[in-house]
Design a protein around this motif. Structure first.
Motif, PDB file in Angstrom:
ATOM      1  N   GLN A 186       0.254   3.784  -3.052  1.00  0.00           N
ATOM      2  CA  GLN A 186      -0.313   5.098  -2.789  1.00  0.00           C
ATOM      3  C   GLN A 186       0.431   6.177  -3.556  1.00  0.00           C
ATOM      4  O   GLN A 186      -0.171   7.101  -4.119  1.00  0.00           O
ATOM      5  N   HIS A 187       1.757   6.060  -3.613  1.00  0.00           N
ATOM      6  CA  HIS A 187       2.570   7.002  -4.399  1.00  0.00           C
ATOM      7  C   HIS A 187       2.213   6.910  -5.877  1.00  0.00           C
ATOM      8  O   HIS A 187       2.064   7.942  -6.557  1.00  0.00           O
ATOM      9  N   ILE A 188       2.085   5.685  -6.389  1.00  0.00           N
ATOM     10  CA  ILE A 188       1.744   5.497  -7.804  1.00  0.00           C
ATOM     11  C   ILE A 188       0.413   6.165  -8.123  1.00  0.00           C
ATOM     12  O   ILE A 188       0.272   6.864  -9.138  1.00  0.00           O
ATOM     13  N   ILE A 189      -0.564   5.982  -7.249  1.00  0.00           N
ATOM     14  CA  ILE A 189      -1.881   6.575  -7.476  1.00  0.00           C
ATOM     15  C   ILE A 189      -1.828   8.099  -7.353  1.00  0.00           C
ATOM     16  O   ILE A 189      -2.359   8.830  -8.201  1.00  0.00           O
ATOM     17  N   ASP A 190      -1.172   8.583  -6.308  1.00  0.00           N
ATOM     18  CA  ASP A 190      -1.109  10.036  -6.082  1.00  0.00           C
ATOM     19  C   ASP A 190      -0.377  10.763  -7.200  1.00  0.00           C
ATOM     20  O   ASP A 190      -0.787  11.845  -7.628  1.00  0.00           O
ATOM     21  N   LEU A 233      -1.208   7.006 -16.220  1.00  0.00           N
ATOM     22  CA  LEU A 233      -1.702   5.633 -16.119  1.00  0.00           C
ATOM     23  C   LEU A 233      -3.174   5.469 -16.476  1.00  0.00           C
ATOM     24  O   LEU A 233      -3.578   4.411 -16.968  1.00  0.00           O
ATOM     25  N   MET A 234      -3.990   6.483 -16.231  1.00  0.00           N
ATOM     26  CA  MET A 234      -5.415   6.365 -16.555  1.00  0.00           C
ATOM     27  C   MET A 234      -5.655   6.192 -18.050  1.00  0.00           C
ATOM     28  O   MET A 234      -6.713   5.703 -18.463  1.00  0.00           O
ATOM     29  N   LYS A 256       0.834  -1.201   0.000  1.00  0.00           N
ATOM     30  CA  LYS A 256       0.000   0.000   0.000  1.00  0.00           C
ATOM     31  C   LYS A 256       0.868   1.249   0.000  1.00  0.00           C
ATOM     32  O   LYS A 256       0.596   2.203  -0.736  1.00  0.00           O
ATOM     33  N   GLY A 257       1.929   1.250   0.809  1.00  0.00           N
ATOM     34  CA  GLY A 257       2.898   2.336   0.798  1.00  0.00           C
ATOM     35  C   GLY A 257       2.361   3.653   1.322  1.00  0.00           C
ATOM     36  O   GLY A 257       1.428   3.704   2.124  1.00  0.00           O
ATOM     37  N   ASN A 258       2.943   4.742   0.801  1.00  0.00           N
ATOM     38  CA  ASN A 258       2.560   6.087   1.221  1.00  0.00           C
ATOM     39  C   ASN A 258       2.768   7.048   0.055  1.00  0.00           C
ATOM     40  O   ASN A 258       2.950   6.608  -1.083  1.00  0.00           O
ATOM     41  N   ILE A 288       8.529  -2.368  -4.692  1.00  0.00           N
ATOM     42  CA  ILE A 288       8.212  -1.533  -5.854  1.00  0.00           C
ATOM     43  C   ILE A 288       7.899  -0.122  -5.390  1.00  0.00           C
ATOM     44  O   ILE A 288       6.935   0.118  -4.658  1.00  0.00           O
ATOM     45  N   VAL A 289       8.738   0.793  -5.813  1.00  0.00           N
ATOM     46  CA  VAL A 289       8.649   2.188  -5.394  1.00  0.00           C
ATOM     47  C   VAL A 289       7.662   2.954  -6.259  1.00  0.00           C
ATOM     48  O   VAL A 289       6.826   3.714  -5.779  1.00  0.00           O
TER      49      VAL A 289
END
Length: 207
Positions: free
Chosen positions: A130-134, A142-143, A122-124, A201-202
């Protein structure tokens, strides 16, 4: 794509949908926005029909069938021995190696072709999902390539699990990353998977 006519037997809807999708892939008809939108619709239809038909195909030919594996990669079907994206044996390997991770936050664990165990947490805001999404889940990045975040995660998992990477890169700061080619709404595309030395995975970025 390989010939798949024998997989169509007994499901004309799947055969018709996949033939149309395969035509777009082969001809690369993605030059205009209208055609890209049509391709996305065609791909979604083929994916839906494949998901409906997959169980019958696996029962008939086996999950190890090379053409079923190819279709799985194209449509982001996540399959492993644990029946999910989390493999308890790989988690145990991480733990035995002294790798720090939060098991409750794991999204997937997978071994690449170098036998490196790579895992997404999940990360931050600085690293992980979370980083990938943010940072990268937007209409410019990515969308454009994935319908949902779950599809993105499963496609990444399958690319690492089933494919050789295109390249392995260590930059001037000795940061490790891999480039993988994977199926998307816009056909096959290359993505950079930034990874720590421990396999964490960063980030995940379209090239």
């Amino acid at each position: 794509m390989m010939r798949y006519s024998y997989l169509c037997q007994g499901n004309e809807a799947f055969c018709k949908a996949f033939q149309e999708y395969n035509t777009y892939l082969q001809l690369g008809l993605l030059g205009s926005g209208l055609i890209r939108a049509k391709f996305s619709s065609v791909r979604n239809n083929a994916k839906e029909e494949y998901f409906k038909h997959r169980e019958a195909l696996v029962n008939k030919y086996g999950e190890a069938d090379v053409k079923i594996k190819e279709l799985d990669r194209h449509f982001g079907v996540a399959v492993n021995t644990a029946g999910s994206l989390l493999d308890n044996a790989l988690i145990a390997e991480l733990r035995a190696a002294g790798v720090k991770f939060t098991e409750a936050d794991l999204k997937f664990v997978v071994k690449n072709n170098d036998n490196l165990i790579m895992f997404l947490e999940k990360g931050n805001s600085n690293a992980g999902l979370q980083h990938i999404i943010d940072r990268h889940w937007n209409s410019d990045e990515l969308m454009k390539f994935f319908n949902t975040q779950d599809e993105m995660v499963e496609t990444l998992f399958n690319a690492i699990k089933n494919n050789n990477y295109v390249s392995r890169v260590v930059d001037a700061q000795k940061r490790l990353s891999f480039v993988y080619k994977m199926p998307t709404n816009k056909g096959l595309r290359e993505f950079t998977v930034a990874t720590g030395d421990n396999g964490f995975i960063v980030s995940f970025i379209p090239k």
